[in-house]
Write an enzyme that holds these catalytic residues in place. Structure first.
Site, PDB file in Angstrom:
ATOM      1  N   ALA A  65       0.866  -1.186   0.000  1.00  0.00           N
ATOM      2  CA  ALA A  65       0.000   0.000   0.000  1.00  0.00           C
ATOM      3  C   ALA A  65       0.903   1.236   0.000  1.00  0.00           C
ATOM      4  O   ALA A  65       2.060   1.169   0.427  1.00  0.00           O
ATOM      5  CB  ALA A  65      -0.881  -0.020   1.230  1.00  0.00           C
ATOM      6  N   GLY A 109       0.696  -5.179   0.879  1.00  0.00           N
ATOM      7  CA  GLY A 109      -0.485  -5.271   0.025  1.00  0.00           C
ATOM      8  C   GLY A 109      -0.172  -5.886  -1.337  1.00  0.00           C
ATOM      9  O   GLY A 109      -1.060  -6.451  -1.978  1.00  0.00           O
ATOM     10  N   GLU A 112      -0.333  -9.539  -0.754  1.00  0.00           N
ATOM     11  CA  GLU A 112      -1.751  -9.861  -0.511  1.00  0.00           C
ATOM     12  C   GLU A 112      -2.546  -9.824  -1.818  1.00  0.00           C
ATOM     13  O   GLU A 112      -3.431 -10.656  -2.039  1.00  0.00           O
ATOM     14  CB  GLU A 112      -2.326  -8.875   0.511  1.00  0.00           C
ATOM     15  CG  GLU A 112      -1.705  -9.070   1.893  1.00  0.00           C
ATOM     16  CD  GLU A 112      -2.044  -7.956   2.870  1.00  0.00           C
ATOM     17  OE1 GLU A 112      -1.930  -6.763   2.498  1.00  0.00           O
ATOM     18  OE2 GLU A 112      -2.423  -8.271   4.012  1.00  0.00           O
ATOM     19  N   GLU A 132       4.855  -5.259   7.085  1.00  0.00           N
ATOM     20  CA  GLU A 132       4.072  -4.200   7.742  1.00  0.00           C
ATOM     21  C   GLU A 132       4.522  -3.947   9.175  1.00  0.00           C
ATOM     22  O   GLU A 132       4.404  -2.836   9.673  1.00  0.00           O
ATOM     23  CB  GLU A 132       2.579  -4.561   7.732  1.00  0.00           C
ATOM     24  CG  GLU A 132       1.917  -4.451   6.366  1.00  0.00           C
ATOM     25  CD  GLU A 132       1.912  -5.756   5.586  1.00  0.00           C
ATOM     26  OE1 GLU A 132       2.818  -6.601   5.815  1.00  0.00           O
ATOM     27  OE2 GLU A 132       1.012  -5.935   4.764  1.00  0.00           O
TER      28      GLU A 132
END
Ligand code: CO8
Length: 258
Positions: A65, A109, A112, A132
């Site tokens: 992200a 992300g 993911e 993260e």
């Protein structure tokens, strides 16, 4: 549709969606996430598309992200907007097969997102990780859940707690990716796999996707019942008649998605 952060190309019923924010290693900002959901839904609805490839650059599938965009958000803002929940749900709801073709970094992300696809083909330079924890947060759309189902608790804890990266070779050994190929061959391999899928009955391919995904949601007896019901239902299709007739007549099947 033209996109700011994606390149979309459709050839021979295969839609290739390439993440295109090279200046930020394809970090998933809100524009990219919105455009990606729109591009996937458009491909899912298009008669011209039978399989989708999601890819990035040689250096990065996606480095997670967008940290710049997220850094100032408050709890109230992320809770109220349900940050990333809609992207997870919209991508998971795509019914056509999606192959992730991953080169370089697939972090946070990015990892993911690759796991939200149906299977991952990795270049030998791919690096997967859930770093993260280094930012003071946990993973947010599957890094502690889907990754654990793919690679088991011990390795998932290792990845999520230390934030270390996994090589393509380790990812294949651990069951996260289905194949590893030399980086230069990545798109050739992914396109070959997508074209193979595109030759099948789309009805059957979508049913396979639903059934395999159920194996992550259901206890074995319920999953087996779901599979049996799906299998039985395929006998209502013309493609089942065609597929079996073609085998017996020693010819290629001509599926019509009926
Ligand atoms: N967000 C924003 N910008 C980024 C990101 C990111 N995640 N990753 C890299 N960039 C930018 C850098 O800031 C840099 O920009 P600039 O040149 O303007 O400074 C440019 O991309 C190149 O990056 P580096 O100079 O750092 O390149 P290196 O080759 O030295 O390092 C790394 C590459 C190792 C990938 C490094 O960039 C890195 O560690 N990036 C962050 C990885 C990370 O922590 N990812 C997790 C983010 S949090 C997250 O994903 C929560 C999940 C939420 C779900 C989202 C689903 C849609």
């Amino acid at each position: 549709m033209a996109f700011e952060t994606l390149n979309v190309d459709i050839q021979d019923h295969v839609c290739t969606i390439k993440l295109n924010r090279p200046e930020a290693l394809n970090a998933l900002n809100s524009v990219l996430v919105r455009e990606l959901c729109e591009a996937l839904e458009e491909a899912d609805a298009s008669d011209k598309v039978r399989c989708i490839i999601l890819t990035g650059s040689e250096k990065a599938f996606a480095a997670g992200a967008d940290i710049k965009e997220m850094s100032e958000l408050t709890y109230v803002e992320v809770f109220a907007s349900n940050l990333f929940a809609s992207a997870n749900d919209r991508i998971a709801a795509i019914r056509k097969p999606i192959i992730a073709a991953v080169a370089g970094y697939a972090l946070g992300g990015g990892c993911e997102l690759a796991m939200l696809c149906d299977f991952i083909i990795a270049a030998d330079n791919a690096k997967f990780g859930q770093p993260e924890i280094n930012l003071g947060v946990t993973a947010g759309i599957g890094g502690t859940q889907r990754l654990t189902r793919f690679v088991g608790k011990s390795k998932s804890m290792d990845m999520n707690l230390t934030g270390r990266f996994m090589t393509a070779e380790e990812a294949e050994r651990s069951g996260l990716v289905s194949r590893v190929v030399p980086a230069k061959k990545l798109m050739e391999e992914a396109t070959g796999a997508a074209q193979k899928i595109a030759e099948k009955s789309l009805l059957t391919a979508m049913a396979v996707k639903e059934a395999v995904n159920r194996s992550y949601e259901l206890p074995l007896n319920e999953g087996l019942l779901f599979e049996r019901r799906v299998f039985h239902s395929m006998f209502a299709t013309e493609d089942q008649k065609e597929g079996m007739a073609a085998f017996l007549e020693k010819r290629e099947a001509q599926f019509r998605d009926k």
